[in-house]
Scaffold this active site. Structure first.
Site, mmCIF file in Angstrom:
data_model
loop_
_atom_site.group_PDB
_atom_site.id
_atom_site.type_symbol
_atom_site.label_atom_id
_atom_site.label_comp_id
_atom_site.label_asym_id
_atom_site.label_seq_id
_atom_site.Cartn_x
_atom_site.Cartn_y
_atom_site.Cartn_z
ATOM 1 N N THR A 69 26.829 36.112 43.450
ATOM 2 C CA THR A 69 26.351 36.399 43.950
ATOM 3 C C THR A 69 25.025 35.233 43.340
ATOM 4 O O THR A 69 24.770 33.775 43.591
ATOM 5 C CB THR A 69 25.167 37.209 44.955
ATOM 6 O OG1 THR A 69 26.076 37.589 45.572
ATOM 7 C CG2 THR A 69 24.577 36.101 45.671
ATOM 8 N N GLN A 180 37.271 36.749 42.955
ATOM 9 C CA GLN A 180 38.372 37.356 43.544
ATOM 10 C C GLN A 180 39.449 37.397 42.579
ATOM 11 O O GLN A 180 40.169 37.800 42.377
ATOM 12 C CB GLN A 180 38.421 37.420 44.821
ATOM 13 C CG GLN A 180 37.829 37.795 45.656
ATOM 14 C CD GLN A 180 37.262 39.097 46.339
ATOM 15 O OE1 GLN A 180 38.679 40.131 45.820
ATOM 16 N NE2 GLN A 180 36.390 40.177 46.440
ATOM 17 N N GLY A 201 31.706 41.292 37.262
ATOM 18 C CA GLY A 201 32.258 42.808 36.775
ATOM 19 C C GLY A 201 33.112 43.745 37.552
ATOM 20 O O GLY A 201 33.763 43.941 36.957
ATOM 21 N N CYS A 326 28.617 42.059 56.956
ATOM 22 C CA CYS A 326 27.605 42.924 57.808
ATOM 23 C C CYS A 326 25.801 42.479 57.500
ATOM 24 O O CYS A 326 25.840 42.275 56.714
ATOM 25 C CB CYS A 326 27.106 44.637 57.830
ATOM 26 S SG CYS A 326 29.598 44.357 58.100
#
Lengths: 388, 350
Positions: A69, A180, A201, A326
């Protein structure tokens, strides 16, 4: 437990845990000048070299961050700011419509707070970007292009090299979130033509909280954080030597074993897909059947709500994901499924199963045996909702 | 699990009793606030986290169920519409009827669960009868009386035999951090507690007359008849003193003419109350008059009465007149009982 949520996070590799523990027992700030500091610095630089070698970059292009992120934020905001500083008219950000929220929300933040203009590249029903849409969108006012290497929800692999080449021809930096992809498909930074690439990681068997932005030597970024000037003055903050060492071990191992891993896991995935289709004949398999991560299976279960199915499978010891963001645990329909042209209902009826290095046929069998009863109950619950 | 102490202890007791328990927090707000403020005890992200932590400590799975749309349609919109029609709704009662023991219960049953457990203070024993809590100050049987036999048969209220103070002690003993979390009160979806302002935002201000029932004279004005409740005395701002010098109360609200009618306290007294949509859970449907007590609002004092069910209505003849009977509230019939007064039935006051 049948853990089928490796795309959320995958168990650490034993060798990464050992490398972490060994380094954590030592003292030394990599920025210190004394022997202990030099030793810690050596661990970090060796790790940088190992990651660079594994991912086709130069060591100096590896900027360690606190995870994917942060690397995405640094790339999107940092490149935007630097490009706009060079030329005030560069305010456009081109991004695929199926980006992870780390990219998506960074772009939207720039739109809301920095006067950026976003162009979202559409995807086809399989979730893939058509490079022609990028060619059309590129213009003089573009600050950067960002498109993920592989999608975290449906596993679709994007034509990254084509997109990067188009951006390069227009002299616009191209960033790709490869969180990914690394360890799942071949990833080579230099060959990809990307200006910046995000890796983390904990998706490759390393620890959570450490990642990197591979950043071309000629790409300027404005830092997000300021302080000690570590990492080319781009990312201040004491370097996490144990985390970085374990991260490097995980990247190196996952890249080295990628081919055999992909062969084994994709066979397991194909068995999972066949098994699910066998017990739920009307299931819809989402994503690209060919250009796809070997570990990913993503379905819509007509008449079911994904979160009801998740609850029921969880109760049977099967861990999976609705793949959607979420907040307060409330499921929103996935922007990825919606961008692929699906209706709200189908987006809400989907579940993601992702395999990893510890997955076995027994995990797949556990899912297939728990699934029929779960689907039947979730359908009953779904019918109440639709009948009111 | 709202994030409060009652539902946490109810869940813990159900789990300790050998049930296979799953914690569910209802997301009822479309735009939840991050932190609790004022007297609200649910519906913020902080409350959601409190509920999750309680489930962790108890050792049960925990999920958030998004019921925001249904809650808005069935409870919030209904609340506004009832006020607009001149009635005084009880949203907690409506939430129990339509959300907790309907939408949530139905979904749970379909998913394979047997019952919904809540932290309501009421007793529901093996005889299937709903009774008041041992803690009369915290008794919530009034807002549960709307539940049908089918709903009660799939409900569990593990706290009915326990006082609130004991619930808090037990929560502390079980290591639940919500043990000393303040009680919630006020209406959960009106964050600042300003019901009249909430209604004015949705219904607009519509000035009208306040009329004296005895003289027919206009004695004041109001900004919207929906802002008043039968039996209300405060906040009328009547300029003209009553001829007898006694205070006046709201007697009725007439939305069609946007009129609030006021009069002396004696005019508030009613001796017959009738309710629509009756529910009867205290045994077989009665074929004649039933001697009982009725409660006419939340925390109201029970009044001895004779209740009959006739033509789809519940009619209560009060032994002594009651005041402040507001249409939209529930009339709940209880049979006094040493083991906790038994809820016989309920209806919505017309």
């Amino acid at each position: 437990m049948a853990y089928l949520d490796h795309a959320a996070t995958t168990p650490m590799l034993d060798e990464a845990i050992e490398a972490y523990a060994a380094t954590a027992r030592e003292v030394g700030n990599p920025s210190s000048l004394h022997a202990a500091g030099r030793c810690a610095r050596r661990h970090v630089e060796e790790s940088r070299e190992r990651i660079a070698a594994a991912l086709g970059s130069r060591p100096s292009e590896v900027i360690f961050t606190g995870g994917g992120t942060e690397a995405d934020n640094l790339a999107v905001k940092g490149i935007f700011w630097a490009r706009r500083a060079e030329s005030p008219g560069r305010i456009r950000v081109i991004a695929s419509a199926v980006e992870h929220h780390a990219v998506l929300d960074s772009v939207e933040w720039l739109v809301r707070h920095e006067g950026a203009v976003a162009t979202w590249l559409p995807v086809d029903p399989a979730g893939k970007v058509d490079p022609a849409t990028l060619a059309e969108a590129l213009d003089d006012d573009v600050a950067l292009v960002t498109a993920m290497w592989a999608n975290n929800e449906v596993g679709t692999v994007q034509p990254v090299a084509d997109l990067a080449a188009l951006a390069a021809a227009a002299k616009v930096p191209f960033h790709t979130d490869a969180v990914q992809a690394v360890g799942q498909v071949p990833v080579d930074f230099a060959a990809s033509g990307a200006a910046a690439l995000t890796v983390t990681g904990h998706k490759v068997g390393g620890p959570v909280g450490v990642g990197a932005l591979l950043l071309g030597r000629d790409v300027t970024v404005t830092p997000l954080s300021h302080g000690g000037g570590q990492e080319r003055d781009v990312r201040s903050g004491t370097l996490d030597a144990p985390g970085i060492v374990a991260f490097a071990v995980a990247v190196e191992t996952s890249v080295k074993t990628q081919r055999e891993y992909a062969a084994r896991v994709s066979a397991l995935r194909d068995a999972l897909v066949a098994g699910v289709r066998g017990v739920v004949p009307d299931v819809i398999y989402n994503g690209d059947p060919v250009d796809r991560l070997p570990s990913n299976a993503h379905f819509s279960f007509p008449g079911c709500e994904g979160d009801a199915l998740l609850l029921l499978l969880d109760a049977q010891g099967v861990a999976c994901s609705t793949g959607s963001a979420c907040s307060a645990g409330v499921a929103q329909p996935s922007h990825v499924l919606l961008a692929m042209g699906n209706a709200d209902d189908r987006a809400r009826s989907s579940l993601r199963f992702t395999l990893g290095h510890t997955s076995t046929q027994a995990d797949v069998d556990a899912l297939i045996s728990a699934l029929p009863a779960a689907v039947e109950r979730a359908r009953r619950a779904g019918m109440i909702k639709s009948s009111r | 699990m709202s994030g409060g102490v009652d539902s946490a202890v109810a869940a813990a007791r159900a789990a300790a009793g050998g049930h296979d328990v799953t914690g569910v927090h209802l997301a009822l707000s479309r735009n939840p606030q991050t932190y609790r403020s004022g007297a609200r005890g649910c519906c913020t992200l902080e409350d959601s986290r409190d509920a999750r932590r309680a489930a962790d400590v108890i050792g049960i799975p925990f999920y958030v169920w998004d019921m925001a749309d249904r809650f808005h349609e069935d409870v919030v919109d209904d609340f506004v519409a009832e006020y607009a029609a001149g009635r005084t709704p009880n949203p907690c009662l409506r939430c129990n009827e339509k959300i907790k023991f309907a939408a949530v219960l139905d979904r749970a049953i379909a998913l394979g669960f047997d019952a919904v457990v809540t932290g309501h203070h009421a007793r529901l024993g093996a005889d299937g009868l709903l009774r008041r809590s041992v803690d009369l100050a915290k008794d919530q049987s009034y807002v549960l009386a709307v539940l049908t036999r089918e709903q009660l048969d799939r409900s569990m209220f593990p706290l009915g035999d326990t006082t609130k103070a004991q619930v808090r002690e037990e929560a502390a003993a079980r290591g639940l951090s919500v043990a000393d979390k303040p009680d919630s009160h006020d209406i959960c979806f009106i964050a600042d507690g300003d019901t009249r302002g909430f209604l004015a935002d949705r219904l607009g201000e519509e000035p009208g007359d306040i009329v004296d029932a005895l003289t027919g004279a206009v004695v004041g004005s109001h900004a919207g008849a929906y802002g008043y409740t039968v039996g209300q005395r405060r906040g009328l701002n009547i300029g003209v003193p009553a001829p007898d010098g006694k205070p006046r109360y709201v007697l009725s609200i007439t939305p069609v003419t946007n009129t609030v009618t006021v009069g002396p306290v004696e005019a508030l007294e009613v001796s017959t109350v009738s309710g629509e949509r009756p529910v009867w859970t205290g045994g077989a449907l009665p074929d004649g008059p039933v001697e009982c007590e009725v409660q006419l609002r939340a925390h109201g004092t029970p009044v001895p009465a004779v209740v009959t069910l006739q033509d789809g209505a519940l009619v209560a003849s009060l032994r002594s007149p009651a005041r402040g009977v507001a249409p939209g509230q529930a009339v709940v019939a209880y049979r006094p009982d040493a083991a906790g007064d038994i809820v016989l039935g309920s209806a919505t006051i017309r």
